[in-house]
Write an enzyme that holds these catalytic residues in place. Structure first.
Site, short mmCIF file in Angstrom:
data_model
loop_
_atom_site.label_atom_id
_atom_site.label_comp_id
_atom_site.label_asym_id
_atom_site.label_seq_id
_atom_site.Cartn_x
_atom_site.Cartn_y
_atom_site.Cartn_z
N LYS A 88 0.65 -1.32 0.00
CA LYS A 88 0.12 0.13 0.04
C LYS A 88 0.96 1.45 0.10
O LYS A 88 1.02 1.64 1.24
CB LYS A 88 -0.97 0.40 1.45
CG LYS A 88 -1.79 1.01 0.66
CD LYS A 88 -3.10 1.54 2.53
CE LYS A 88 -1.89 2.55 2.81
NZ LYS A 88 -1.98 3.72 1.67
N GLU A 96 10.14 1.16 10.65
CA GLU A 96 10.92 2.81 10.30
C GLU A 96 10.27 3.70 10.95
O GLU A 96 8.90 3.98 9.89
CB GLU A 96 11.35 2.16 9.31
CG GLU A 96 12.40 1.23 9.03
CD GLU A 96 13.40 1.39 7.52
OE1 GLU A 96 13.95 -0.14 6.97
OE2 GLU A 96 13.04 1.84 7.04
N CYS A 113 13.26 11.11 6.50
CA CYS A 113 12.99 10.44 8.15
C CYS A 113 14.49 11.06 8.91
O CYS A 113 14.74 11.07 10.39
CB CYS A 113 12.81 8.93 8.18
SG CYS A 113 14.18 8.15 7.41
N GLU A 161 8.86 15.95 15.92
CA GLU A 161 8.98 15.61 14.89
C GLU A 161 8.01 16.88 13.77
O GLU A 161 7.04 16.65 14.02
CB GLU A 161 9.08 13.90 14.05
CG GLU A 161 9.07 14.29 12.44
CD GLU A 161 9.53 12.88 12.29
OE1 GLU A 161 7.72 12.18 11.76
OE2 GLU A 161 9.74 11.96 11.86
P1 NAD Z 1 2.17 8.36 7.42
O1 NAD Z 1 2.44 6.97 8.87
O2 NAD Z 1 1.12 8.85 7.54
O3 NAD Z 1 1.31 7.07 7.04
C1 NAD Z 1 2.72 6.13 6.33
C2 NAD Z 1 1.63 5.11 5.23
O4 NAD Z 1 0.64 4.84 6.60
C3 NAD Z 1 0.69 5.53 4.21
O5 NAD Z 1 0.50 4.25 3.46
C4 NAD Z 1 -0.80 5.40 5.28
O6 NAD Z 1 -1.59 5.78 3.66
C5 NAD Z 1 -0.53 4.27 5.68
N1 NAD Z 1 -1.75 4.97 7.21
C6 NAD Z 1 -1.45 5.55 7.57
N2 NAD Z 1 -2.61 4.83 8.47
C7 NAD Z 1 -2.71 3.74 8.90
C8 NAD Z 1 -3.40 2.75 9.69
N3 NAD Z 1 -4.27 3.00 10.41
N4 NAD Z 1 -3.53 1.65 9.23
C9 NAD Z 1 -2.60 1.62 8.51
N5 NAD Z 1 -1.43 2.28 7.45
C10 NAD Z 1 -1.73 3.17 7.59
O7 NAD Z 1 3.26 8.48 7.64
P2 NAD Z 1 3.49 9.61 6.65
O8 NAD Z 1 3.31 11.17 7.12
O9 NAD Z 1 3.03 9.18 4.99
O10 NAD Z 1 5.06 10.02 6.06
C11 NAD Z 1 6.27 10.48 7.03
C12 NAD Z 1 6.60 10.02 8.48
O11 NAD Z 1 6.97 8.36 8.04
C13 NAD Z 1 7.12 10.96 8.96
O12 NAD Z 1 6.91 10.71 10.19
C14 NAD Z 1 8.69 10.31 9.27
O13 NAD Z 1 9.68 10.43 9.67
C15 NAD Z 1 8.75 8.88 9.15
N6 NAD Z 1 9.20 8.14 8.11
C16 NAD Z 1 10.36 7.45 8.87
C17 NAD Z 1 10.99 7.20 8.01
C18 NAD Z 1 12.32 5.97 8.75
O14 NAD Z 1 13.20 5.07 7.79
N7 NAD Z 1 12.26 5.48 9.93
C19 NAD Z 1 11.24 6.77 6.51
C20 NAD Z 1 10.68 7.91 6.24
C21 NAD Z 1 9.46 8.16 6.75
O1 6OD Z 2 17.72 4.40 2.79
C1 6OD Z 2 17.03 4.00 3.31
O2 6OD Z 2 17.37 2.40 3.15
C2 6OD Z 2 16.20 4.40 4.09
N1 6OD Z 2 15.48 3.57 4.67
C3 6OD Z 2 16.11 5.39 3.78
C4 6OD Z 2 14.80 5.88 4.88
C5 6OD Z 2 14.49 7.77 4.63
C6 6OD Z 2 13.42 8.01 5.78
O3 6OD Z 2 12.56 9.12 5.28
#
Ligand code: NAD
Ligand code: 6OD
Length: 486
Positions: free
Chosen positions: A178, A254, A288, A390
């Site tokens: 998804k 993550e 992130c 964040e």
């Molecule tokens: P989000 O958690 O709102 O959404 C991520 C995904 O989860 C989307 O596909 C969304 O539709 C889905 N989703 C939302 N609620 C859900 C539920 N209840 N059940 C199942 N799926 C659900 O995050 P975002 O706004 O898309 O992305 C930003 C966030 O992601 C930031 O907090 C960022 O730090 C984090 N992020 C972390 C990493 C990492 O590697 N640690 C990488 C990228 C982004």
């Molecule tokens: O580089 C990667 O493998 C990875 N998972 C990056 C995540 C970035 C977050 O926004």
């Protein structure tokens, strides 16, 4: 095979309609990018059933060598269709072309890396010695988890999707993916690529839609899903954990971060400022790993702060294909509202803003886009909310420190634990401080330099588990130990 009009779901190697449509809007200028078919519960059920069936067919009996070869064919097709993938990523996110190009290259690298890793990684074996000269051979087999739900966010859509799909397929799983509702396009193209590369029916499925009360929730709560890998916000991770709990299904998360950079007075300050500019502003702060807290040794605080503010003023907003553009918009007006909320909060908390901090007036048809200026704040400390929560935008708080212990204490004073960057010429200190960071990834004199074989993930509220190299194989497979009495 060409993409159908509108973006449809992909089940059993066929594009299928959803139960409703939603519009994907460009963050560059507010124009319509695509109409997307939202998968209702029924399409999610069909996707999971297709994925289950595929496990019973030839895919379930495929060899490691066959899967590694398939992953390499997928990488080849990604490279052959890189211009289309690039256009899809840019249309959805509005990021500059050069940045999007790196992501497409990384998608191919993800498949090649996990082809190599799975082909080269063995399992434990022990010759067990028993009384009276009897012996037993213990060896472990790697079995797939089964049907894996892959849920990813919008910031690096294709990179993060393929980072999970590649090892999942390498281990013999089937996946239901998804993508974020904000970035549906590249996943649909990837579905075409999977067919072209020879991925069997039901092995790779895509369901579009939202999270809570929609596709994401239907998928994570589905009883026939065997494991969930998720990248996104920490609060969403908590909701997914609850969905996974009744059947005790494994999760790999993550999540968010509030990452620190530590600049010591002995650092090469030009290099440090350059690195900070990259770690604060890349992808408009929507990575992130981006730095949102910059701790600077007091004696060089002013020099570093002014240098970084100068770099903020040099950012150039513009359309993705303009070679002068360094910085794209945020992903959506909704996300901009959240980030601007933090800009207002910083002001209320008494911050001094060194650069930007508002909405740029760009003209040229861009005013309906989600553009935002960077913001750099001084005059705050770790107690302020903008230094704790964040933001996920091009913003950072700069705080002075005195001595190594204080720097470490301030950097670790957060419930998150994703990444840190340490800037120093004293490599002994670099190793020492990097090792004291309570994070998944600690960089010294660099930021976001990746080796895909190394563990990637977060501590505390930044995640559960590690992916990368053999760490991914551990999550996407279930070892069965076989003990043979000899
Ligand atoms: P989000 O958690 O709102 O959404 C991520 C995904 O989860 C989307 O596909 C969304 O539709 C889905 N989703 C939302 N609620 C859900 C539920 N209840 N059940 C199942 N799926 C659900 O995050 P975002 O706004 O898309 O992305 C930003 C966030 O992601 C930031 O907090 C960022 O730090 C984090 N992020 C972390 C990493 C990492 O590697 N640690 C990488 C990228 C982004
Ligand atoms: O580089 C990667 O493998 C990875 N998972 C990056 C995540 C970035 C977050 O926004």
């Amino acid at each position: 095979m060409t993409a159908p009009p509108g973006l449809r779901n992909f089940v059993d190697n066929r594009f299928v309609d959803g139960v409703a449509h939603f519009d994907k809007i460009s963050p560059v200028d507010g124009s319509l990018v695509a109409q997307v078919h939202e998968a209702g519960r029924e399409v999610v059920d069909r996707a999971v059933e297709a994925a289950r069936r595929a496990l019973e067919g030839p895919w379930g009996r495929s060899t490691v060598g066959e899967r590694a070869a398939l992953l390499r064919r997928i990488a080849d097709r990604i490279e052959e269709r890189s211009d289309e993938l690039l256009a899809a990523e840019i249309a959805d996110t509005g990021k500059p072309t050069a940045l999007a190009r790196q992501e497409v290259a990384r998608a191919a690298a993800n498949f090649r890396t996990f082809a190599d890793v799975v082909a080269a990684t063995g399992m434990d074996s022990f010759m067990t010695e028993l009384p009276e000269g009897r012996r037993a051979l213990n060896y472990a087999l790697r079995r797939p988890l089964g049907v894996v739900a892959v849920i990813v966010p919008w910031n690096l859509p294709l990179l993060l999707l393929t980072w999970k799909v590649a090892p999942a397929l390498a281990c013999g799983n089937t996946v239901v993916v998804k993508p974020s509702e904000e970035t549906p396009s590249s996943a649909s193209l990837l579905a075409e690529i999977m067919v072209e590369a020879g991925v069997p029916k039901g092995v790779f499925n895509v369901v579009h839609g939202f999270g809570t009360g929609s596709t994401g929730e239907f998928l994570t709560a589905h009883p026939a899903v065997d494991g969930i890998t998720f990248t996104g916000a920490s609060a969403t991770g908590a909701a997914i954990m609850r969905a996974a709990a009744p059947q005790v299904r494994p999760v790999s998360f993550e999540l968010g971060g509030k990452n620190a950079a530590l600049v010591f007075a002995d650092a090469d300050l030009d290099r440090a400022v350059e690195g900070l500019a990259r770690s604060v502003f890349t992808n408009t702060g929507q990575v992130c790993l981006c730095t949102e807290r910059v701790y600077v040794e007091a004696s060089v605080f002013e020099e570093v702060a002014l240098g970084l503010a100068q770099r903020a003023r040099e950012l150039r907003f513009g359309r993705p294909d303009d070679p002068l553009t360094t910085t794209g918009p945020l992903i959506s007006l909704k996300h901009r509202e959240k980030v601007l909320g933090y800009y207002r909060l910083a002001e209320q908390e008494g911050a001094h803003c060194l650069a930007g901090g508002g909405v740029p007036e760009l003209g040229g048809g861009l005013d309906a886009g989600a553009w935002i200026e960077p913001a750099l704040w001084t005059g705050l400390d770790n107690r302020h909310r903008v230094a704790r929560e964040e933001i996920f935008g091009p913003a950072a708080v700069l705080i002075p420190f005195t001595g190594e212990d204080e720097a470490v204490r301030l950097a670790n004073d957060t419930p998150y634990g994703l990444a840190a960057a340490v800037w120093t010429r004293d490599l002994e200190r670099g190793h020492r401080v990097a090792g004291r960071m309570r994070v998944g990834m600690s960089w010294v004199n660099t930021w976001y330099l990746r080796d895909l074989r190394s563990p990637f993930g977060g501590a505390g509220m930044s995640g559960i588990g590690r992916e990368g190299g053999t760490h991914s194989l551990h999550f996407y497979s279930e070892p069965t130990n076989v003990c043979v009495a000899l």
